[in-house]
Design an enzyme around this catalytic site. Structure first.
Site, PDB file in Angstrom:
ATOM      1  N   ASP A  95     133.635 -37.184  96.918  1.00 20.59           N
ATOM      2  CA  ASP A  95     133.930 -38.581  97.291  1.00 20.59           C
ATOM      3  C   ASP A  95     132.985 -39.562  96.615  1.00 20.59           C
ATOM      4  O   ASP A  95     133.382 -40.663  96.235  1.00 20.59           O
ATOM      5  CB  ASP A  95     133.798 -38.763  98.816  1.00 20.59           C
ATOM      6  N   HIS A 137     130.345 -48.207 104.045  1.00 23.20           N
ATOM      7  CA  HIS A 137     130.150 -46.871 104.626  1.00 23.20           C
ATOM      8  C   HIS A 137     128.760 -46.280 104.373  1.00 23.20           C
ATOM      9  O   HIS A 137     128.373 -45.338 105.059  1.00 23.20           O
ATOM     10  CB  HIS A 137     131.193 -45.882 104.073  1.00 23.20           C
ATOM     11  N   GLY A 145     131.955 -42.237 101.728  1.00 21.95           N
ATOM     12  CA  GLY A 145     133.194 -42.983 101.495  1.00 21.95           C
ATOM     13  C   GLY A 145     133.169 -43.886 100.273  1.00 21.95           C
ATOM     14  O   GLY A 145     133.551 -45.054 100.363  1.00 21.95           O
ATOM     15  N   ASP A 172     138.847 -54.315 106.430  1.00 18.17           N
ATOM     16  CA  ASP A 172     139.182 -53.127 105.640  1.00 18.17           C
ATOM     17  C   ASP A 172     139.996 -52.182 106.528  1.00 18.17           C
ATOM     18  O   ASP A 172     139.825 -52.171 107.743  1.00 18.17           O
ATOM     19  CB  ASP A 172     137.854 -52.465 105.234  1.00 18.17           C
ATOM     20  N   HIS A 174     139.550 -49.149 106.794  1.00 19.56           N
ATOM     21  CA  HIS A 174     138.612 -48.153 107.325  1.00 19.56           C
ATOM     22  C   HIS A 174     137.545 -48.827 108.197  1.00 19.56           C
ATOM     23  O   HIS A 174     137.142 -49.952 107.926  1.00 19.56           O
ATOM     24  CB  HIS A 174     137.922 -47.397 106.178  1.00 19.56           C
ATOM     25  N   ASP A 261     142.384 -52.578 101.182  1.00 20.29           N
ATOM     26  CA  ASP A 261     143.183 -51.370 101.434  1.00 20.29           C
ATOM     27  C   ASP A 261     143.994 -51.502 102.722  1.00 20.29           C
ATOM     28  O   ASP A 261     144.753 -50.608 103.077  1.00 20.29           O
ATOM     29  CB  ASP A 261     142.303 -50.112 101.461  1.00 20.29           C
ATOM     30  N   TYR A 300     142.821 -49.772  96.746  1.00 18.56           N
ATOM     31  CA  TYR A 300     143.002 -48.688  95.774  1.00 18.56           C
ATOM     32  C   TYR A 300     144.302 -48.788  94.982  1.00 18.56           C
ATOM     33  O   TYR A 300     144.592 -47.918  94.178  1.00 18.56           O
ATOM     34  CB  TYR A 300     142.861 -47.336  96.505  1.00 18.56           C
TER      35      TYR A 300
END
Length: 429
Positions: A95, A137, A145, A172, A174, A261, A300
């Site tokens: 990652d 992250h 991340g 986000d 996430h 995202d 992304y």
């Protein structure tokens, strides 16, 4: 009401030139695409454009552990095979790969967020934008991340020198786990994250029950959402919660992480937000007229990320952008229709009215546990970092500067610092 917002925008083309690897979803190239849209719509003429300073290791170590910063500084793709234990310890690998100019990339995006906070602290702007930042992250001692250095934490620490309370908002897809974790025990930072939540979805944290601890109890707010949330549900919930948060907490400054995202059609996302819906959150936060630091984050499907952040730059400048994208160096990425709008998502909205109502009531109930904005015993403001001047005379002329370093002293011809001189990019503001 402020007459006209002064906006500082940070950009360094070198951040968009790094490459995570062929199959990696993180494409920093999206930063160049965003910047060229900003240029093609002439938005740069309405802002002050700065190249950020490269954050020094000592600045990064204000939050991150010194050994972790030193490791990032030292590791290269050619030497990583020698450091298998450290790679595991610091969570570098699939990652978070090791790639060429990794540390310089971290220095640029972190430097942009620190510089943005400094300009806000010194009343040199009202809003500061760093689309390269927002890597939420990263932890104190490890990468996570796709994030290596947590620029947001560093920017917030800078703002805390001049503001007793800072509000952090994250849209986000996430959970903003690294920022929440950094400030979980303090009432000086309130973190509010709107994100997809589920056992199988990274990072697996962000339940509504995570509310902070000790002095920080009730100062972490999580809004866990399910797949397919649409503009109307998201923006209604966002406005209700953020209005109450600002009224209750009374922050001195706001940091807004605009991870793209959460847009429909994102390669890693699962929401149905349009660019207009996403941008509506930015427009709403701007209306509070508080010092505002805006960053990027995830995203992304890179042409949609560029569209989104260009539109949001326009929102921050009170400028509506025509739907037809003007000619620019990256125009081919925006075909076949070359428009800013993106199609709506078709993921089923699993967020029922009753589910969203329950989440909203839970958050508002927790906010009621804060009687009023916490009063902070203001300490003396720590000085900005002393950064020694670079003295050419003291350089050993026999030490040859490598080509890469020499290239760094040449201004890229795609950055357009109109009318700027090098003194405009100094770091000690």
């Amino acid at each position: 009401m402020r007459s006209k917002d002064r906006i500082a925008y940070f950009y360094d083309g070198d951040a968009g030139s790094v490459y995570f690897g062929p199959n990696h979803p993180m494409k920093p190239h999206r930063l160049c695409m965003t910047h060229h849209l900003v240029l093609s719509y002439d938005l740069h003429k309405k802002m002050e454009i700065y190249r950020p300073h490269k954050a020094y290791p000592v600045e990064l170590a204000q939050f991150h552990s010194t050994d972790y910063v030193e490791f990032l500084h030292r590791i290269t793709p050619d030497t990583q095979h020698l450091f298998s234990d450290e790679l595991a310890k610091y969570n570098l690998g699939e990652d978070c790969p090791v790639f060429d100019n990794l540390f310089e990339f971290c220095q640029i995006y972190a430097g942009g967020t620190i510089d943005a906070a400094c300009r806000l602290n010194n009343h040199l702007c009202d809003i500061a934008i760093n689309w390269a930042g927002g890597l939420h992250h990263a932890k104190k001692c490890e990468a996570s991340g796709f994030c290596y250095i947590n620029d947001l934490v560093l920017g917030i620490l800078e703002l805390l020198k001049c503001h007793s309370r800072v509000l952090y908002i994250d849209i986000d897809v996430h959970h903003g786990d690294g920022v929440e974790e950094a400030f979980y025990f303090t009432d000086r930072v309130m973190t509010v994250s709107f994100h997809k939540y589920g056992d199988m979805f990274f990072p697996g944290t962000g339940d509504a029950k995570e509310i902070g601890e000790r002095e920080g109890k009730f100062y972490a707010i999580n809004v866990p959402l399910k797949d397919g949330i649409d503009d109307s549900s998201f923006t209604r919930l966002f406005k209700t919660i953020i209005s109450k948060v600002v009224e209750t907490y009374q922050p001195g400054a706001i940091v807004l992480q605009c991870g793209a995202d959460s847009l429909a059609g994102d390669r890693l996302g699962c929401f149905n937000l349009s660019i207009d819906g996403h941008a509506e959150c930015v427009r709403f936060v701007k209306k509070f007229n508080l010092p505002l630091l805006v960053t990027g984050g995830g995203g992304y499907t890179k042409e949609n990320v560029a569209r989104c952040w260009a539109v949001e730059t326009g929102v921050l400048l009170d400028t509506e952008l025509p739907n037809e994208i003007p000619e620019n160096d990256y125009i081919k990425y925006f075909g076949p229709d070359f428009s800013l709008k993106i199609p709506n998502g078709h993921i089923e909205n699993l967020n029922s009215k009753s589910y969203l109502s329950t989440i909203k009531m839970q958050v508002l109930e927790n906010l009621r546990c804060i009687q009023h904005a916490p009063s902070v015993q203001m300490q003396e403001v720590p000085p900005d970092f002393y950064i020694p001047d670079f003295n050419e005379d003291l350089q050993n002329p026999d030490e040859r500067i490598d080509q890469h370093t020499q290239d760094k002293h040449i201004q890229r011809d795609d950055e357009y610092y109109e009318g700027d001189n090098d003194n405009d990019h100094q770091t000690d503001l």
